[in-house]
Design an enzyme around this catalytic site. Structure first.
Site, PDB file in Angstrom:
ATOM      1  CG  ASP A   1      -2.096   0.914   1.096  1.00  0.00           C
ATOM      2  OD1 ASP A   1      -2.468   1.239  -0.048  1.00  0.00           O
ATOM      3  OD2 ASP A   1      -2.645   1.322   2.135  1.00  0.00           O
ATOM      4  N   GLY A   2       0.295   2.329  -0.560  1.00  0.00           N
ATOM      5  CA  GLY A   2       0.949   3.632  -0.485  1.00  0.00           C
ATOM      6  C   GLY A   2       1.469   4.169  -1.809  1.00  0.00           C
ATOM      7  CG  ASN A   3       1.933   1.637  -5.219  1.00  0.00           C
ATOM      8  OD1 ASN A   3       2.884   1.473  -4.460  1.00  0.00           O
ATOM      9  ND2 ASN A   3       1.444   0.672  -5.984  1.00  0.00           N
ATOM     10  N   GLY A   4      -0.218   5.461  -4.298  1.00  0.00           N
ATOM     11  CA  GLY A   4      -0.901   6.706  -4.663  1.00  0.00           C
ATOM     12  C   GLY A   4      -0.337   7.889  -3.894  1.00  0.00           C
ATOM     13  NE  ARG A   5      -1.334   6.430   1.510  1.00  0.00           N
ATOM     14  CZ  ARG A   5      -1.238   5.506   2.462  1.00  0.00           C
ATOM     15  NH1 ARG A   5      -0.888   5.857   3.678  1.00  0.00           N
ATOM     16  NH2 ARG A   5      -1.494   4.244   2.199  1.00  0.00           N
ATOM     17  CD1 TRP A   6       7.088   6.870  -2.651  1.00  0.00           C
ATOM     18  CD2 TRP A   6       6.651   7.196  -4.829  1.00  0.00           C
ATOM     19  NE1 TRP A   6       8.293   6.950  -3.308  1.00  0.00           N
ATOM     20  CE2 TRP A   6       8.055   7.140  -4.639  1.00  0.00           C
ATOM     21  CE3 TRP A   6       6.150   7.386  -6.110  1.00  0.00           C
ATOM     22  CZ2 TRP A   6       8.950   7.276  -5.695  1.00  0.00           C
ATOM     23  CZ3 TRP A   6       7.051   7.530  -7.161  1.00  0.00           C
ATOM     24  CH2 TRP A   6       8.432   7.473  -6.943  1.00  0.00           C
TER      25      TRP A   6
ATOM     26  NE  ARG B   1      -4.693   6.980  -6.553  1.00  0.00           N
ATOM     27  CZ  ARG B   1      -4.462   6.673  -5.276  1.00  0.00           C
ATOM     28  NH1 ARG B   1      -4.202   7.627  -4.414  1.00  0.00           N
ATOM     29  NH2 ARG B   1      -4.521   5.425  -4.872  1.00  0.00           N
TER      30      ARG B   1
ATOM     31  CG  HIS C   1      -0.528   2.298  -9.178  1.00  0.00           C
ATOM     32  ND1 HIS C   1      -0.686   1.929  -7.867  1.00  0.00           N
ATOM     33  CD2 HIS C   1      -1.642   3.028  -9.486  1.00  0.00           C
ATOM     34  CE1 HIS C   1      -1.835   2.399  -7.404  1.00  0.00           C
ATOM     35  NE2 HIS C   1      -2.428   3.074  -8.365  1.00  0.00           N
TER      36      HIS C   1
ATOM     37  CG  ASN D   1      -7.821  -2.093  -5.230  1.00  0.00           C
ATOM     38  OD1 ASN D   1      -6.875  -2.864  -5.093  1.00  0.00           O
ATOM     39  ND2 ASN D   1      -8.105  -1.196  -4.294  1.00  0.00           N
TER      40      ASN D   1
HETATM   41  C1  IPE Z   1      -5.261  -2.845  -0.285  1.00  0.00           C
HETATM   42  O1  IPE Z   1      -5.020  -1.487  -0.365  1.00  0.00           O
HETATM   43  C2  IPE Z   1      -5.262  -3.453  -1.663  1.00  0.00           C
HETATM   44  C3  IPE Z   1      -3.948  -3.589  -2.296  1.00  0.00           C
HETATM   45  C4  IPE Z   1      -2.808  -3.238  -1.777  1.00  0.00           C
HETATM   46  C5  IPE Z   1      -3.977  -4.208  -3.597  1.00  0.00           C
HETATM   47  P1  IPE Z   1      -6.203  -0.428  -0.478  1.00  0.00           P
HETATM   48  O2  IPE Z   1      -5.574   0.906  -0.622  1.00  0.00           O
HETATM   49  O3  IPE Z   1      -7.167  -0.836  -1.527  1.00  0.00           O
HETATM   50  O4  IPE Z   1      -6.923  -0.577   0.940  1.00  0.00           O
HETATM   51  P2  IPE Z   1      -7.852   0.441   1.722  1.00  0.00           P
HETATM   52  O5  IPE Z   1      -8.884   0.953   0.753  1.00  0.00           O
HETATM   53  O6  IPE Z   1      -6.977   1.542   2.219  1.00  0.00           O
HETATM   54  O7  IPE Z   1      -8.433  -0.360   2.851  1.00  0.00           O
HETATM   55  C1  IPE Z   2      -1.676   0.247  -3.300  1.00  0.00           C
HETATM   56  O1  IPE Z   2      -1.442   1.605  -3.301  1.00  0.00           O
HETATM   57  C2  IPE Z   2      -1.803  -0.313  -4.682  1.00  0.00           C
HETATM   58  C3  IPE Z   2      -3.146  -0.770  -5.014  1.00  0.00           C
HETATM   59  C4  IPE Z   2      -4.197  -0.672  -4.253  1.00  0.00           C
HETATM   60  C5  IPE Z   2      -3.312  -1.382  -6.297  1.00  0.00           C
HETATM   61  P1  IPE Z   2      -2.639   2.632  -3.266  1.00  0.00           P
HETATM   62  O2  IPE Z   2      -2.998   2.994  -4.662  1.00  0.00           O
HETATM   63  O3  IPE Z   2      -3.758   2.148  -2.430  1.00  0.00           O
HETATM   64  O4  IPE Z   2      -1.938   3.864  -2.579  1.00  0.00           O
HETATM   65  P2  IPE Z   2      -2.543   4.821  -1.481  1.00  0.00           P
HETATM   66  O5  IPE Z   2      -2.963   3.975  -0.318  1.00  0.00           O
HETATM   67  O6  IPE Z   2      -3.707   5.529  -2.110  1.00  0.00           O
HETATM   68  O7  IPE Z   2      -1.418   5.732  -1.148  1.00  0.00           O
HETATM   69 MG    MG Z   3      -4.195   2.315  -0.457  1.00  0.00          MG
END
Ligand code: IPE
Ligand code: IPE
Ligand code: MG
Length: 249
Positions: free
Chosen positions: A18-23, A31, A35, A66
């Site tokens: 988790d955290g790709n989007g915030r990064w 975003r 990824h 997702n």
């Molecule tokens: C969990 O992360 C799913 C994956 C890492 C693929 P999310 O970002 O979807 O989880 P929530 O929405 O914060 O619970």
């Molecule tokens: C996890 O990173 C990757 C997937 C859910 C596919 P996110 O995209 O959830 O990143 P954040 O949590 O928004 O930073």
């Molecule tokens: Mg996430």
């Protein structure tokens, strides 16, 4: 779980990447950029698991929830899955990594399913680490599918309801044949499991790091494995000599 020089080591690590989007957002990028960067971390962590002698690595790559994300982000994630599977296929074979996929694969676009099938096929005889990719995976959906399978077997007369036990359920989960994860790592700091391997993580040790997935690396994986080595797992029993005792009157 296997032991080396008295230090317990996880046999199976599951990761919520988790955290790709915030990064990406922290850097002013879309975003999808996060990824893409996260895919590089996957490469590093898969190699590191091979070096650490981890037998199974399960990566939460796309959850069944997702699909709620904007269409362009979903599209980018699907494209990335194809790019990773096709782009890394030969390297995975070189590293002796066997790929397995879990999730409702029949709901994925044809090109994604094709790429997943190609990488599974190409690595089918690899004998090193098993890389299990959870794609369109949701634990509740997995349990629903297992229940449907049990109900069908009962209706067909192949299964007696009295014989429905943990093994009957486990054998119908997508993860059948895999040992339960010993260690669950979540990057990005959220303190939740987000519908991941709910049955299988019953006794997994949890490790949450604030590090966002694109910044996670081999030394941080080693730190998590070392922390695991310091945990005392009891599985409902007791530590030490008392653990092997029988109930006393
Ligand atoms: C969990 O992360 C799913 C994956 C890492 C693929 P999310 O970002 O979807 O989880 P929530 O929405 O914060 O619970
Ligand atoms: C996890 O990173 C990757 C997937 C859910 C596919 P996110 O995209 O959830 O990143 P954040 O949590 O928004 O930073
Ligand atoms: Mg996430």
């Amino acid at each position: 779980m296997s032991s080396g020089a008295g230090i317990q080591r996880p046999q199976h690590i599951a990761i919520i990447m988790d955290g790709n989007g915030r990064w990406a957002e922290q850097r002013g990028f879309p975003r999808s950029f996060g990824h893409r960067s996260g895919a590089g971390t996957v490469r590093e962590i898969v190699t590191a698991c091979g070096e650490l002698g981890i037998d199974f690595l399960t990566l939460y790559s796309f959850s069944s929830e997702n699909w709620k994300r904007p269409p362009d982000e979903v599209k980018a994630l699907m494209e990335l899955c194809v790019m990773y599977c096709d782009g890394e296929r030969e390297e995975l074979v070189r590293e002796n990594v066997r790929v397995r996929v879990i999730g409702r694969l029949h709901e994925l676009p044809d090109d994604v399913r094709g790429a997943l099938e190609r990488v599974q096929e190409a690595t089918a005889s690899c004998t090193g680490c098993t890389l299990c990719l959870a794609i369109n995976y949701g634990s509740r959906a997995e349990i629903v599918d297992a229940c449907r399978s049990i109900a069908s077997a009962v209706r067909a007369g192949d299964l007696d309801p009295d014989d429905v036990d943990e093994a009957a359920i486990e054998s119908r989960l997508y993860t059948t044949g895999l040992p339960d994860p010993d260690l669950l790592i979540r990057t990005g700091g959220e303190l939740r499991v987000s519908n991941y391997l709910l049955w299988q993580i019953s006794y997994a040790e949890l490790y949450v790091t604030e590090t966002l997935w694109p910044d996670f690396d081999e030394p941080q994986l080693r730190a998590a494995v070392e922390e695991f080595g310091r945990r005392r797992r009891r599985f409902g029993g007791l530590d030490g000599a008392a653990a092997s005792g029988v109930p006393t009157a």
